[in-house]
Structures are given as C-alpha cells and as structure tokens.
Design a protein around this motif. Structure first.
Motif, PDB file in Angstrom:
ATOM      1  N   LEU A 220       0.810  -1.215   0.000  1.00  6.35           N
ATOM      2  CA  LEU A 220       0.000   0.000   0.000  1.00  6.35           C
ATOM      3  C   LEU A 220       0.843   1.266   0.000  1.00  6.35           C
ATOM      4  O   LEU A 220       0.490   2.258  -0.653  1.00  6.35           O
ATOM      5  CB  LEU A 220      -0.934  -0.003   1.217  1.00  6.35           C
ATOM      6  CG  LEU A 220      -2.015  -1.087   1.235  1.00  6.35           C
ATOM      7  CD1 LEU A 220      -2.773  -1.066   2.557  1.00  6.35           C
ATOM      8  CD2 LEU A 220      -2.975  -0.901   0.070  1.00  6.35           C
ATOM      9  N   PHE A 221       1.962   1.235   0.734  1.00 11.07           N
ATOM     10  CA  PHE A 221       2.753   2.458   0.882  1.00 11.07           C
ATOM     11  C   PHE A 221       3.844   2.580  -0.185  1.00 11.07           C
ATOM     12  O   PHE A 221       3.847   3.518  -0.985  1.00 11.07           O
ATOM     13  CB  PHE A 221       3.381   2.514   2.278  1.00 11.07           C
ATOM     14  CG  PHE A 221       4.149   3.777   2.537  1.00 11.07           C
ATOM     15  CD1 PHE A 221       3.485   4.985   2.701  1.00 11.07           C
ATOM     16  CD2 PHE A 221       5.536   3.771   2.613  1.00 11.07           C
ATOM     17  CE1 PHE A 221       4.190   6.163   2.930  1.00 11.07           C
ATOM     18  CE2 PHE A 221       6.244   4.940   2.835  1.00 11.07           C
ATOM     19  CZ  PHE A 221       5.574   6.140   2.997  1.00 11.07           C
ATOM     20  N   PHE A 222       4.773   1.624  -0.205  1.00 10.85           N
ATOM     21  CA  PHE A 222       5.910   1.725  -1.124  1.00 10.85           C
ATOM     22  C   PHE A 222       5.493   1.472  -2.582  1.00 10.85           C
ATOM     23  O   PHE A 222       5.858   2.228  -3.479  1.00 10.85           O
ATOM     24  CB  PHE A 222       7.003   0.739  -0.720  1.00 10.85           C
ATOM     25  CG  PHE A 222       7.597   1.011   0.621  1.00 10.85           C
ATOM     26  CD1 PHE A 222       8.257   2.198   0.888  1.00 10.85           C
ATOM     27  CD2 PHE A 222       7.479   0.083   1.649  1.00 10.85           C
ATOM     28  CE1 PHE A 222       8.796   2.461   2.134  1.00 10.85           C
ATOM     29  CE2 PHE A 222       8.016   0.326   2.897  1.00 10.85           C
ATOM     30  CZ  PHE A 222       8.674   1.523   3.145  1.00 10.85           C
ATOM     31  N   SER A 223       4.730   0.389  -2.793  1.00  4.49           N
ATOM     32  CA  SER A 223       4.399   0.013  -4.171  1.00  4.49           C
ATOM     33  C   SER A 223       3.310   0.887  -4.776  1.00  4.49           C
ATOM     34  O   SER A 223       3.372   1.223  -5.965  1.00  4.49           O
ATOM     35  CB  SER A 223       3.959  -1.452  -4.220  1.00  4.49           C
ATOM     36  OG  SER A 223       4.994  -2.305  -3.786  1.00  4.49           O
ATOM     37  N   THR A 224       2.306   1.270  -3.960  1.00  2.00           N
ATOM     38  CA  THR A 224       1.161   2.012  -4.489  1.00  2.00           C
ATOM     39  C   THR A 224       1.269   3.517  -4.254  1.00  2.00           C
ATOM     40  O   THR A 224       1.238   4.309  -5.203  1.00  2.00           O
ATOM     41  CB  THR A 224      -0.146   1.488  -3.871  1.00  2.00           C
ATOM     42  OG1 THR A 224      -0.242   0.081  -4.106  1.00  2.00           O
ATOM     43  CG2 THR A 224      -1.353   2.185  -4.480  1.00  2.00           C
ATOM     44  N   ALA A 225       1.406   3.922  -2.977  1.00  3.38           N
ATOM     45  CA  ALA A 225       1.432   5.356  -2.664  1.00  3.38           C
ATOM     46  C   ALA A 225       2.667   6.050  -3.247  1.00  3.38           C
ATOM     47  O   ALA A 225       2.571   7.166  -3.771  1.00  3.38           O
ATOM     48  CB  ALA A 225       1.381   5.552  -1.147  1.00  3.38           C
TER      49      ALA A 225
END
Length: 285
Positions: free
Chosen positions: A128-133
């Motif tokens: 959710l954070f590194f890959s998407t956000a």
C-alpha cells in the motif's frame, strides 16, 4: 552456600528431574535440526545440476541463479539501511536517553510490538505504501524497504542488549582519562559490543533470506535479475515457494532449499569470523 546445601540440592529428586528435562530438550532440539537438514540434503543434493545455475530462467532449467543474485542484492540493501539506523537508535536509548523517560518507554514498546507482527502485515503495508502510494510498483527497492521495517526492531533490541552488557567501568575509565562522551561510545563501548551486535545482524539476515510473504507483495516473483532496483525480482525463498506451489519442479525446489541452507550457513560463518577478529582487535588495543 555451604557444601551440605549444595549436596542436598544436587541430590534432590527435583534437581535430577530438571537435569533430565534440560538434556531431553537439548536432544530433541538437535534431533529436529539434524532431521530437517538431513531431509533437505537427501532430497536436494542429487538434484543440483549445472542447469540450475544458468544466468537466465526458463521452463527447461528452472534456474535459481537470478533468485540467488536478487537475494544477495535485497539482503545487502536492507542491512545497509537498517543496521546504521538500528545501532544509532540503540546508542541513543542506552547512552543518551534519560532513564525512565517516556520516550524511551514508547520506543521500546513499539519495537517489541513490531517484532510480534506477522510478516504478511508488513507485506500489505509495503504494497500500500511503497508500491502504491510512492508508485514504486513491484520492485527490489520496495521489498528491501519493507524488510528494513521488519528487521529494524530486532537490530535495535539486540544492539541495546549488547550495549547494556558492556560494564560501566569501561565508560567510567574512559571518561576519567579525559575522553568525551562521543569518543567513549565509539572507541570503547561500541567495539566491546560488536559480537552482540553482529548476532543481531545474523538473526536479521536469516529473517531476510527466509522471507516470502512480505516480498511476494512488494518485490514480486519475476524470475530474472532486474536492470535496476525499481525492477521486480524473486528471492530464493520466493523462488522455492513458487516452484513447490506449481508442483512441476519439486526436484528444483529441493535443490533450491539446499542452496538457501548453504547461503545462510556461509553468512553465519562470515559474521562469526568478523566478530571473532574484531573482538581480538578490540582486546589488542
């Protein structure tokens, strides 16, 4: 304690039972480890072929070389980021923070809590954070940063325990000779705690090498060496999981397990070798 009391406790039935339980636990532990290692070696050694070490993966060879290279890259990158932060955080907690500080209590509770979180949760957070956000996608960098969050509490706690194990007499002697606080920490305390710190690094390395759930969601499972850290790639553990889950390359999966075992043993030996020589160098000063 008098000799009569020592003799009493030595010959006491409870002491004999406790001694038996200790020996039984040790034997069971060694037996389980020997069984696992033996099972892996018997199943995997015979399947180690030159095709497994080809530079490119395909359906004919199921090469593990790309996964081995990716494992080395992610391990080094994760340790390069987590180890300095973990050591400096532990130095602050032990050497500079006030005893009984609320901030110290919060940090310790946080690190202990993070150590108990399942790896799949870290994987979802990394996704959710590194890959998407951050729009890193499935990449080695996203996987490495997720692993940094996973191993950072372990490194902090082990380093903290190693620093607290250094006698206060070392600090007092250094300060008494006119050395400053910073010089005392880096020239006296830290070198004395190196064996304990390296033990934490070894444990962290083992967790990195054996991790699958967090990396599937962040680094991906592409069977190749990416051209940059922003590319996707699988590690040895993920490679073994994918092969075994497909059910078509079980022999190659067992062979990968052997290489993974050797990889961990080599890393442990290197860490122990470094700790031994650094300790000798420290004592020689």
């Amino acid at each position: 304690m008098s000799k009569n009391k020592l003799s009493y406790w030595k010959n006491h039935p409870g002491s004999a039972i406790l001694r038996l339980l200790v020996w039984l636990s040790a034997i069971i532990t060694v037996a389980v480890m020997a069984f696992l290692v033996g099972f892996i070696l018997i199943k995997g050694v015979g399947n180690l072929t030159p095709d497994l070490f080809a530079l490119e993966y395909n359906s004919d060879n199921a090469s593990l070389m790309p996964a081995l290279i990716n494992t080395l890259i992610i391990t080094l990158l994760s340790l390069a980021i987590a180890v300095p932060f973990g050591i400096f955080a532990a130095i602050y907690l032990v050497e500079y923070a006030k005893k009984g500080s609320k901030l110290v209590k919060i940090i310790r509770i946080t690190t202990e809590t993070l150590q108990g979180i399942p790896s799949i949760i870290f994987g979802l957070f990394g996704l959710l954070f590194f890959s998407t956000a951050l729009h890193w996608g499935y990449s080695l960098l996203a996987g490495a940063m997720t692993l940094v969050i996973m191993i950072l509490p372990l490194i902090i706690r082990t380093t903290e325990e190693a620093l607290m194990g250094v006698p206060d007499a070392y600090r007092e002697a250094s300060l008494g000779l006119g050395a400053g606080k910073l010089r005392t920490v880096f020239k006296v305390v830290l070198p004395s705690a190196i064996p304990g710190i390296l033990s934490g690094v070894v444990l962290a390395t083992g967790r990195i090498v054996g991790e699958t759930a967090a990396l599937i969601y962040t680094a991906g499972s592409v069977a190749k060496v990416p051209s940059s850290l922003m590319g996707s790639g699988r590690t040895l553990a993920v490679h073994m999981y994918v092969l075994s889950s497909e059910g078509l390359y079980m022999d190659q999966a067992y062979a990968t397990a052997v290489i993974l075992l050797i990889f961990v043993l080599v890393l442990n030996w290197v860490s122990g070798f470094c700790a031994k020589h650094l300790s000798k160098a420290t004592n020689g000063q």
